[in-house]
Design a protein around this motif. Structure first.
Motif, short mmCIF file in Angstrom:
data_model
loop_
_atom_site.label_atom_id
_atom_site.label_comp_id
_atom_site.label_asym_id
_atom_site.label_seq_id
_atom_site.Cartn_x
_atom_site.Cartn_y
_atom_site.Cartn_z
N GLY A 186 0.83 -1.19 0.00
CA GLY A 186 0.00 0.00 0.00
C GLY A 186 0.87 1.24 0.00
N MET A 187 0.24 2.41 0.02
CA MET A 187 0.99 3.66 -0.13
C MET A 187 0.82 4.62 1.04
N THR A 188 0.03 4.26 2.05
CA THR A 188 -0.27 5.23 3.11
C THR A 188 0.08 4.75 4.52
N GLY A 189 0.63 3.55 4.64
CA GLY A 189 0.90 2.99 5.97
C GLY A 189 1.97 3.71 6.75
N MET A 190 2.86 4.41 6.04
CA MET A 190 3.93 5.17 6.68
C MET A 190 3.98 6.56 6.05
N PRO A 191 4.24 7.58 6.86
CA PRO A 191 4.66 7.55 8.27
C PRO A 191 3.51 7.52 9.27
N GLU A 192 2.30 7.23 8.83
CA GLU A 192 1.14 7.31 9.70
C GLU A 192 1.31 6.49 10.98
N ALA A 193 1.75 5.24 10.82
CA ALA A 193 1.89 4.35 11.98
C ALA A 193 2.93 4.86 12.96
N ALA A 194 4.06 5.35 12.45
CA ALA A 194 5.12 5.83 13.33
C ALA A 194 4.72 7.11 14.04
N LEU A 195 4.02 7.99 13.35
CA LEU A 195 3.56 9.23 13.99
C LEU A 195 2.58 8.93 15.12
N ALA A 196 1.71 7.96 14.89
CA ALA A 196 0.78 7.56 15.95
C ALA A 196 1.55 7.04 17.16
N ARG A 197 2.58 6.26 16.92
CA ARG A 197 3.39 5.74 18.02
C ARG A 197 4.07 6.89 18.77
N GLU A 198 4.57 7.89 18.07
CA GLU A 198 5.21 9.01 18.74
C GLU A 198 4.27 9.72 19.71
N LEU A 199 2.99 9.76 19.38
CA LEU A 199 2.01 10.43 20.25
C LEU A 199 1.34 9.47 21.24
N GLY A 200 1.81 8.23 21.25
CA GLY A 200 1.29 7.27 22.22
C GLY A 200 -0.08 6.73 21.89
N LEU A 201 -0.47 6.77 20.61
CA LEU A 201 -1.76 6.26 20.20
C LEU A 201 -1.66 4.77 19.88
N CYS A 202 -2.73 4.05 20.18
CA CYS A 202 -2.83 2.63 19.84
C CYS A 202 -3.34 2.56 18.40
N TYR A 203 -2.52 2.12 17.47
CA TYR A 203 -2.79 2.21 16.04
C TYR A 203 -2.77 0.83 15.41
N ALA A 204 -3.78 0.53 14.60
CA ALA A 204 -3.81 -0.72 13.85
C ALA A 204 -4.43 -0.46 12.48
#
Length: 254
Positions: A186-204
């Motif tokens: 896919g084309m949108t999985g990053m940096p979305e997942a890493a940014l969520a981790r930086e803010l402490g969000l539970c991301y799936a």
């Protein structure tokens, strides 16, 4: 179990079944979001919805303001983020029409703003997040269990290859991704997942396969095929999200 946000991908500029309570434009220190934040209730559970490609699917993957989107969801009180993603299948099990909840990813993107800590702000420090498991295990299992509750087969696990886009890949690139151990692309999985981790969000991610990767099927990849498979997957995605939201609403009322 925190407040839920859903990021809409291709085919999901709106979220059917969402009872809309408010819609508001949001500006963040990183710019504006792809679209207005929509807050409402899905199957009785509070939800924040944001289509990452904009209201009319006009923002290509490499131009999405991922930082603004993730920051806005966090500021809106979201704790858990489900990212919907239309993907191409690489491994045999990840056939068109399949739904999957990946557990790993490989980032092949470039030139995207991929951190909130890039040294621009006074006093900003370098931050190294642990990204061993890029997706939240708790939310992943909640998605898989919601699929079971809704009677939908969901592939539990898989490695997502995040490519730059917006073009689709060459057959040789798909061979490379497969050799690297990737199951879907896919084309949108990053940096979305890493940014969520930086803010402490539970991301799936809840990914749905809309085509075979280049060279995995005879002939060229056609948009008619992709749109047909999007329509096929959409009903299952909505049923699964409804089951997940209903389970949360029941838990909140218990």
């Amino acid at each position: 179990m925190g407040r839920l946000a859903i990021i809409g991908g291709s085919g999901f500029t709106t979220l059917a079944g969402l009872e809309i309570l408010s819609r508001r434009a949001v500006s963040t220190p990183y710019g504006t979001t792809s679209a207005a934040l929509v807050e409402g209730r899905l199957a009785g559970a509070p939800v924040v919805f944001l289509p990452r490609h904009g209201d009319h699917h006009g923002i290509p993957p490499h131009r999405i303001n991922y930082r603004a989107n993730i920051r806005a969801l966090a500021d809106a009180g979201a704790d858990d983020v489900i990212a919907l993603a239309a993907v191409g299948g690489i491994a045999p099990a990840f056939r068109p029409g399949a739904l999957c909840v990946p557990d790993q990813l490989v980032d092949y993107t470039s030139d995207r703003a991929h951190t909130f800590h890039d040294g621009d702000a006074p006093g900003d420090e370098v931050v190294h997040i642990d990204f061993t498991r890029p997706y939240c295990p708790t939310l992943r299992q909640e998605l898989v269990q919601a699929g079971t509750a809704a009677g939908i087969d969901v592939l539990d696990g898989g490695t997502y290859a995040a490519t730059q886009g917006p073009r689709l890949e060459t057959a040789a690139e798909i061979v490379r991704l497969e050799r690297d151990g990737c199951d879907l692309v896919g084309m949108t999985g990053m940096p979305e997942a890493a940014l969520a981790r930086e803010l402490g969000l539970c991301y799936a991610s809840l990914a749905f396969v809309v085509n075979w990767g280049a060279g995995k099927a005879a002939g060229a990849i056609g948009m008619d095929e992709i749109h047909a498979n999007l329509a096929l997957c959409s009903a299952d995605v909505l049923r699964l999200l409804g089951a997940l939201a209903a389970g949360r609403a029941r838990a909140a009322g218990a």
